[in-house]
Design an enzyme around this catalytic site. Structure first.
Site, PDB file in Angstrom:
ATOM      1  N   ASP A 115       0.886  -1.188   0.000  1.00 19.29           N
ATOM      2  CA  ASP A 115       0.000   0.000   0.000  1.00 19.29           C
ATOM      3  C   ASP A 115       0.920   1.234   0.000  1.00 19.29           C
ATOM      4  OD1 ASP A 115       0.966  -0.467   2.621  1.00 19.29           O
ATOM      5  OD2 ASP A 115      -0.774   0.466   3.557  1.00 19.29           O
ATOM      6  N   HIS A 143       9.045  -1.018   9.562  1.00 19.63           N
ATOM      7  CA  HIS A 143       8.063  -2.114   9.584  1.00 19.63           C
ATOM      8  C   HIS A 143       8.194  -3.006   8.341  1.00 19.63           C
ATOM      9  CE1 HIS A 143       5.852  -0.150  12.837  1.00 19.63           C
ATOM     10  NE2 HIS A 143       5.744   0.958  12.119  1.00 19.63           N
TER      11      HIS A 143
HETATM   12  C1  BDR Z   1       2.172  -0.766   8.650  1.00 17.02           C
HETATM   13  O1  BDR Z   1       1.136   0.155   8.351  1.00 17.02           O
HETATM   14  C2  BDR Z   1       1.500   0.950   7.247  1.00 17.02           C
HETATM   15  O2  BDR Z   1       1.252   2.276   7.552  1.00 17.02           O
HETATM   16  C3  BDR Z   1       2.977   0.759   7.038  1.00 17.02           C
HETATM   17  O3  BDR Z   1       3.312   0.909   5.673  1.00 17.02           O
HETATM   18  C4  BDR Z   1       3.198  -0.630   7.539  1.00 17.02           C
HETATM   19  O4  BDR Z   1       2.904  -1.567   6.530  1.00 17.02           O
HETATM   20  C5  BDR Z   1       2.716  -0.498  10.036  1.00 17.02           C
HETATM   21  O5  BDR Z   1       1.714  -0.676  10.992  1.00 17.02           O
HETATM   22 CA    CA Z   2       2.730  -0.856   4.218  1.00 16.46          CA
END
Ligand code: BDR
Ligand code: CA
Length: 309
Positions: A9, A241
Site C-alpha cells: 500500500d 516495519h
Molecule cells: C504498517 O502500516 C502501514 O502504515 C505501514 O506501511 C506498515 O505496513 C505499520 O503498521
Molecule cells: Ca505498508
C-alpha cells in the site's frame, strides 16, 4: 533465488521495502500487487510504479482491492504519516510503465498455479487481496511456500488503535479469513518491527551518494522521521516495519518465532482489529501462525543499510 510476490500500500516504508527487495539477489520479484491502506489503491499503484522507475527496473505491477471486503473503510488513509500522496508529498518522475490489466488476486492465483509450493507472498498492507483469494480458492492459498505478513501486535500495543495495528485494522475481517486458512503464515508484527529503527543520522549519510535514488529515499525517509517526531514524540528515528518483513523473507534466522493460535477480534469495542493470541500454557488450540517474537537488530540493520542505497 526465492520467488516472491509483494503486496503493498505504498507508503514510505513500503517504498523502502520495495527498494530493499530489489537490491537483494536472493529474491526474484515476480510481481508487486497493490491495495488500499496508507493511501488509495490508485495512489499505491502510482507510487509503486514511480518507485520502480526511480530504482530503474520494470517489475509487473497489478492493482487490487480499493476497500475492505465487507464494509466501508473504517481506517483513514495514513496521510498524516506518509504525506497526502503517500510519498512525503514529493513529486517523483512519472513512470512509463503501465500496470497490468488484471486483478491482483488473479495474478497471485496464476503465479501459484505456475509455481506451486515455490512462492513466498510478502504482505505489507491490508490483507484484502489475500482474503479474497482465500475465499475464492482455499486450496491455492496453501500452495504458497510461505506467507510473510507485516501486521498485528501480539504482546505490545497497537499503533493505529489502542490494540490494533494499521494493516490489520484496515480490514480486520480479511485478516481473520487469512488466519483461519491453512496457509503457512509468519507474522512480522509490531512486537519486532518497533525494535528496528532507522535514525536521521543514518539517512543523512545518504546525502554523500547524491544519486537520484538515494536523494528520493533520503527526502521521503526524512519526512517519515519528522512524522514520527510529531506524532510519537520520537527522537529522530522511524521504524522499519515493511523492510523487516522483506529481511525475514531473505533470512528467517534474523528472528525468533513461536507458533501461536491467533484470532482477530471482530467484535470488541476497544479492541476491534486486535490480533489476540492464546498464550495459555495449557492451551488446546492448534497454532495457526508463526509469530516473530524477537529480532537480531544489529544483523538486520547491517543488512538493510548495506543494500538500500
Ligand atoms: C504498517 O502500516 C502501514 O502504515 C505501514 O506501511 C506498515 O505496513 C505499520 O503498521
Ligand atoms: Ca505498508
Amino acid at each position: 533465488m526465492k520467488k516472491i510476490i509483494i503486496d503493498v500500500d505504498t507508503g514510505i516504508d513500503d517504498a523502502l521495502a520495495i527498494t530493499f527487495a530489489n537490491q537483494s539477489k536472493e529474491l526474484e520479484i515476480l510481481g508487486i500487487t497493490t491495495c488500499f491502506g496508507n493511501v488509495s489503491v490508485e495512489m499505491a499503484t502510482e507510487n509503486t510504479l514511480a518507485m520502480l522507475a526511480a530504482i530503474g527496473t520494470e517489475i509487473p505491477v497489478i492493482p487490487g482491492a480499493s476497500q475492505p471486503l465487507f464494509h466501508p473503510m473504517i481506517k483513514e488513509y495514513s496521510t498524516h504519516f506518509h504525506g497526502d500522496n503517500g510519498l512525503a508529498n514529493k513529486k517523483l518522475p512519472e513512470s512509463t510503465q503501465e500496470p497490468l490489466n488484471l486483478h491482483a488476486t488473479q495474478f497471485m492465483i496464476e503465479q501459484v498455479k505456475k509455481y506451486p509450493g515455490e512462492i513466498t507472498l510478502v504482505c505489507l498492507g491490508s490483507l484484502t487481496n489475500l482474503a479474497f483469494l482465500t475465499m475464492q480458492e482455499p486450496e491455492i492459498v496453501t500452495k504458497f511456500k510461505k506467507i510473510v505478513i507485516m501486521g498485528g501486535a501480539v504482546n505490545v500495543p497497537g499503533n493505529n488503535q489502542m490494540h490494533a495495528e494499521a494493516n490489520i485494522y484496515a480490514d480486520p475481517e480479511a485478516a481473520s479469513i487469512v488466519f483461519k486458512s491453512d496457509a503457512n503464515i509468519t507474522l512480522v508484527g509490531l512486537d519486532v518491527t518497533t525494535k528496528v529503527k532507522l535514525t536521521l543520522d543514518e539517512v543523512n549519510r545518504w546525502k554523500e551518494l547524491n544519486t537520484p535514488l538515494a536523494n528520493i529515499l533520503r527526502d521521503i525517509t526524512t519526512f517519515y522521521i519528522e512524522s514520527y517526531n510529531r506524532s510519537h514524540g520520537a527522537f529522530n528515528y522511524c521504524y522499519l516495519h515493511d523492510p523487516l518483513a522483506i529481511a525475514v523473507t531473505i533470512d528467517p534466522e534474523l528472528v525468533d518465532t513461536k507458533p501461536m493460535y491467533i484470532q482477530v477480534d471482530l467484535e470488541g469495542h476497544y479492541s476491534y482489529g486486535r490480533t489476540v493470541a492464546d498464550l495459555r500454557i495449557r492451551s488446546n488450540k492448534k497454532p495457526n501462525v508463526n509469530v516473530c517474537t524477537a529480532v537480531n537488530v544489529s544483523k538486520f540493520t547491517e543488512l538493510f543499510l548495506k543494500r538500500i542505497v
